[in-house]
Design a protein around this motif. Structure first.
Motif, short mmCIF file in Angstrom:
data_model
loop_
_atom_site.label_atom_id
_atom_site.label_comp_id
_atom_site.label_asym_id
_atom_site.label_seq_id
_atom_site.Cartn_x
_atom_site.Cartn_y
_atom_site.Cartn_z
N THR A 1 0.84 -1.19 0.00
CA THR A 1 0.00 0.00 0.00
C THR A 1 0.88 1.25 0.00
OG1 THR A 1 -1.79 1.19 1.13
CG2 THR A 1 -0.17 0.06 2.52
N THR A 2 0.38 2.28 -0.66
CA THR A 2 1.05 3.59 -0.62
C THR A 2 0.16 4.62 0.08
OG1 THR A 2 0.18 4.17 -2.79
CG2 THR A 2 2.34 3.10 -2.73
N ASP B 1 -1.19 6.95 2.73
CA ASP B 1 -0.62 7.60 3.90
C ASP B 1 -1.75 8.33 4.64
OD1 ASP B 1 0.74 8.98 5.82
OD2 ASP B 1 1.95 10.18 4.44
N GLU C 1 -5.56 -0.59 -4.10
CA GLU C 1 -5.68 -0.18 -2.69
C GLU C 1 -7.01 -0.64 -2.11
OE1 GLU C 1 -3.29 0.88 -1.02
OE2 GLU C 1 -1.92 2.03 -2.29
#
Length: 532
Positions: free
Chosen positions: A6-7, A9, A299
């Protein structure tokens, strides 16, 4: 295992903005759902309780097994119409004595449970779900029949309700009616056509015509009990198979009927599955408030599939459509998820091949919508976008494995069709509050009308009214925007419900369990001609 990373934030400003927008939409959704839960309002709820009766959802709660979920369907039916939200009927899937059942319950606090046109549409959709997934159907009946002022929209199509009951029975799908109050006129055929009927002493009233109608038609004097009471139907007519003393006893008897059905799922339940590695709470911050902003559907996948484990198919080809294999609550699924919105020829061909593979392997398909449609333009038309888009739609149309669809972002144009929109009969279709669906985006549609109007004026040699054009564009954009929102679409039963993104995994798990009551078998050939 191919575990998705996952990216996302949660500290990023864009995440916070998306999450805030999602929570605002969920608050608005909650306010509309509360209208359905309120039924006919405090006055009629109090009157109903004053008669010693349970509310529709209380009856369902007692019917289903303790501590098991009830997946309510189409709770926003009739939203935006002249009729109450919910359409005076509760429908959904619940487990009774270990058996998944399709349950319907009239809400007698809304005009005595009378059926309006949206009640009919909602009930017919419930019957479709019961038939497709071979779910025993339990009807909790308390209705005075059709809402007479709207009979012109109910009477003729309404016969399909009784047709469905008999067809379900003929196909071996059990049907059970529990009569809590009135079941009159056409509604008398619900207990009359069901496999099993439970009636309640001094409460159930089942007759084709009540005392006033009998008086007008024949001159005969009669009373409710001798004409259609539970005691008469249990002792004289034989319509009542089971005679209950009160509502709780009726629900107990309904549960015992289900326990004796000897009903078996076509497929056994899978073992307990692993939870996703990534927090489903983060689904609120993934879809941007402006759907023109792209996001990575992986995601979403990473937060709904077992162990966030996803084997991608053709990851380097047709990259604006993500396809791959996973399990969800232990059930195998093939996933198609839009990445950058637009579907090109490569994505269409990739989808068609993937759908064929799923059919060869008897694997259900999950479509995650975020598409603006198929690409247009001279280059793409010359490259065959029509025949390639048709190939994808052909594959979707003729696929025989169960399809599940979730609208998470945009779902515009023929892309809605290719991703298995409502007209392509997915077993279940849900929407997130962020979703939008229409023939095209509001600005694009208004712009097209503007261009056509300009060309028409030029062809006639007339000056073009720019002020009127601006007003037209603003009006059309506002209209299309309002008609593309989830509440509007759900009110018309174009989906089976608007859900909290955080509940997606649970909702899909319940749906996958339901579809495995029926055999899951893909098409072996049987596709139309693919134009190459």
């Amino acid at each position: 295992m191919t575990r998705l990373g996952t990216t996302v934030d949660p500290r990023a400003p864009e995440y916070a903005q998306a999450r805030t927008a999602a929570l605002e939409r969920l608050t608005a959704l909650g306010a509309e759902l509360a209208k359905a839960l309120a039924g006919g309002g405090e006055k009629y709820t109090a009157r109903h309780r004053g008669r010693g009766k349970l509310l529709a959802r209380e009856r369902i709660e007692l019917l289903v097994d303790p501590d098991t979920p009830f997946l309510e369907l189409s709770p926003l039916a009739a939203w935006g119409s002249d009729y109450p939200v919910g359409a005076s009927l509760v429908t959904g899937i619940g487990t009774v004595e270990g058996v998944e059942c399709l349950i319907t319950a009239n809400d007698p606090t809304v005009r005595g449970g009378a059926s309006n046109p949206w009640t009919l549409k909602k009930a017919l959709r419930a019957n479709d779900i019961a038939r497709e997934n071979r779910l025993p159907c339990i009807s909790l009946v308390e209705s005075g029949g059709a809402d007479l002022p709207s009979q012109k929209e109910i009477f003729i199509p309404g016969g399909a309700l009784f047709r469905d009951i008999t067809r379900l029975s003929a196909e071996g799908v059990p049907t059970i009616a529990v009569v809590f109050g009135n079941s009159t006129a056409g509604g008398a055929y619900v207990p009359g056509m069901s496999d099993h009927t439970v009636m309640i002493k001094d409460r159930s009233k089942v007759f084709l015509g009540g005392p006033p109608l009998v008086k007008m038609a024949t001159g005969e004097e009669s009373d409710d009990e001798s004409l259609g009471g539970a005691d008469m139907h249990a002792r004289t007519s034989g319509l009542a198979d089971h005679y209950a003393l009160d509502e709780h006893d009726a629900i107990r008897q309904a549960r015992r009927i289900v326990a004796r059905l000897n009903h078996r799922k076509a497929h056994p339940d899978p073992p307990k599955a692993r939870d996703p590695l990534h927090d489903p709470e983060e689904l609120l911050g993934i879809v941007p408030p402006d759907l023109k902003t792209p996001f990575d559907p992986r995601e979403v996948v990473a937060r709904i599939v077992d162990g966030s484990d996803f084997d991608e198919f053709k990851p380097l080809y047709g990259t604006s459509l993500v396809t791959g294999w996973a399990t969800l609550h232990g059930y195998p699924v093939g996933i198609l998820a839009n990445a950058q919105g637009v579907l090109f020829s490569a994505e269409s061909q990739k989808a068609a091949q993937f759908i064929q593979l799923a059919n060869q392997r008897d694997i259900p398909l999950l479509f995650l919508h975020n598409t603006t449609g198929y690409m247009v333009g001279k280059e793409y038309e010359q490259g065959g976008i029509i025949k390639h888009g048709a190939m994808m739609i052909n594959a979707v149309s003729n696929s025989r494995v169960p399809h599940l669809s979730v609208l998470i972002g945009a779902s515009y144009g023929a892309g809605h069709y290719g991703m298995c929109g409502r007209a392509y009969e997915p077993r279940f279709l849900f929407a997130w509050p962020s979703a939008k669906s229409a023939v095209m985006g509001p600005q694009q549609l208004a712009g097209v009308l503007s261009i056509v109007s300009r060309q028409s004026a030029a062809a006639k040699g007339q000056p073009y009214d720019e002020e009127a054009d601006a007003g037209m564009r603003a009006f059309v954009e506002a209209q299309i925007e309002s008609e593309s929102l989830p509440l509007f679409l759900s009110g018309r039963l174009y989906d089976d419900g608007v859900i909290d993104p955080r509940d997606t995994r649970t909702v899909l798990g319940l749906c996958l369990s339901a579809v495995h009551n029926a055999p899951v078998e893909g098409a072996r050939g049987g596709f139309g001609i693919f134009r190459m």
